[in-house]
Design a protein around this motif. Structure first.
Motif, PDB file in Angstrom:
ATOM      1  N   TYR A   1      53.721  29.977  55.916  1.00 16.43           N
ATOM      2  CA  TYR A   1      52.348  30.310  55.656  1.00 16.43           C
ATOM      3  C   TYR A   1      51.828  29.964  54.375  1.00 16.43           C
ATOM      4  O   TYR A   1      50.885  29.475  53.779  1.00 16.43           O
TER       5      TYR A   1
ATOM      6  N   PHE B   1      51.596  26.365  53.879  1.00 22.20           N
ATOM      7  CA  PHE B   1      50.485  25.647  54.430  1.00 22.20           C
ATOM      8  C   PHE B   1      49.176  26.315  53.512  1.00 22.20           C
ATOM      9  O   PHE B   1      48.087  25.585  53.361  1.00 22.20           O
ATOM     10  N   ALA B   2      49.668  27.328  53.039  1.00 19.82           N
ATOM     11  CA  ALA B   2      48.183  27.785  52.454  1.00 19.82           C
ATOM     12  C   ALA B   2      48.058  27.002  51.230  1.00 19.82           C
ATOM     13  O   ALA B   2      46.816  26.651  50.379  1.00 19.82           O
TER      14      ALA B   2
ATOM     15  N   ASP C   1      48.852  24.098  50.897  1.00 22.91           N
ATOM     16  CA  ASP C   1      48.428  22.733  51.149  1.00 22.91           C
ATOM     17  C   ASP C   1      47.034  22.738  51.301  1.00 22.91           C
ATOM     18  O   ASP C   1      46.192  21.758  50.871  1.00 22.91           O
ATOM     19  N   SER C   2      46.197  23.794  51.696  1.00 21.60           N
ATOM     20  CA  SER C   2      44.856  23.886  51.944  1.00 21.60           C
ATOM     21  C   SER C   2      44.375  24.061  50.359  1.00 21.60           C
ATOM     22  O   SER C   2      43.173  23.562  50.275  1.00 21.60           O
ATOM     23  N   VAL C   3      45.078  24.671  49.461  1.00 23.00           N
ATOM     24  CA  VAL C   3      44.439  24.626  48.240  1.00 23.00           C
ATOM     25  C   VAL C   3      44.357  23.356  47.420  1.00 23.00           C
ATOM     26  O   VAL C   3      43.398  23.151  46.593  1.00 23.00           O
TER      27      VAL C   3
ATOM     28  N   LEU D   1      43.991  20.626  49.290  1.00 22.88           N
ATOM     29  CA  LEU D   1      43.165  19.763  50.196  1.00 22.88           C
ATOM     30  C   LEU D   1      41.871  19.965  50.125  1.00 22.88           C
ATOM     31  O   LEU D   1      40.911  18.908  49.764  1.00 22.88           O
ATOM     32  N   PHE D   2      41.316  20.947  49.660  1.00 19.45           N
ATOM     33  CA  PHE D   2      39.818  21.211  49.299  1.00 19.45           C
ATOM     34  C   PHE D   2      39.524  20.651  48.065  1.00 19.45           C
ATOM     35  O   PHE D   2      38.453  19.913  47.950  1.00 19.45           O
TER      36      PHE D   2
ATOM     37  N   TRP E   1      40.809  18.209  46.690  1.00 16.80           N
ATOM     38  CA  TRP E   1      40.923  16.604  46.743  1.00 16.80           C
ATOM     39  C   TRP E   1      39.690  16.213  47.657  1.00 16.80           C
ATOM     40  O   TRP E   1      39.178  14.983  47.303  1.00 16.80           O
TER      41      TRP E   1
ATOM     42  N   LEU F   1      50.823  14.965  52.394  1.00 19.21           N
ATOM     43  CA  LEU F   1      51.003  15.264  53.696  1.00 19.21           C
ATOM     44  C   LEU F   1      52.063  14.929  54.425  1.00 19.21           C
ATOM     45  O   LEU F   1      52.625  15.716  55.239  1.00 19.21           O
TER      46      LEU F   1
END
Length: 123
Positions: A70, A73-74, A76-78, A80-81, A83, A104
């Motif tokens: 988790y 992937f958290a 990862d989202s930090v 992605l947004f 970017w 990714l």
């Protein structure tokens, strides 16, 4: 040459002031707090409930692995947004797209490795 070391001296001075601030705060707390040891103060605090039984408990390692996945992937989202907001800016499109696919790709390889090892199965 003196200008070069001036930056380091400022950083060192701020670090020393920070350490002194923390030391003074801890020292003042130690001098000002009341020290009255009682039996209740030496008990383990468990959300307002009196502790019952032994303090040793076994925990399944799979919970740690799920928590670790988790966190991955958290993170990862930090990435992605922000970017996604910069991607449309002029001069960033192609380069950031390639960098994000590399990022990714690394995450995908990690996820496939965890899946192949059977980490993602709840048994």
């Amino acid at each position: 040459m003196p200008d070069y070391f001036h930056g380091y001296s400022v950083v060192g001075l701020v670090a020393v002031v920070g350490v002194l601030f923390v030391a003074v705060a801890f020292g003042a707390g130690r001098l000002l707090r009341p020290v009255v040891p009682t039996r209740e103060k030496f008990l383990t605090y468990e959300c307002g409930v009196d502790p019952v039984g032994e303090g040793w408990a076994h925990t399944q390692i799979r919970y740690y692995v799920y928590a670790f996945l988790y966190v991955i992937f958290a993170v990862d989202s930090v990435f992605l947004f922000p970017w996604a907001t910069v991607f449309a800016a002029p001069g960033y499109g192609g380069v950031t797209l390639i960098e994000m696919f590399v990022f990714l790709g690394f995450l995908t390889v990690g996820l496939l490795y965890a899946w192949k090892k059977g980490v993602l199965e709840w048994t």
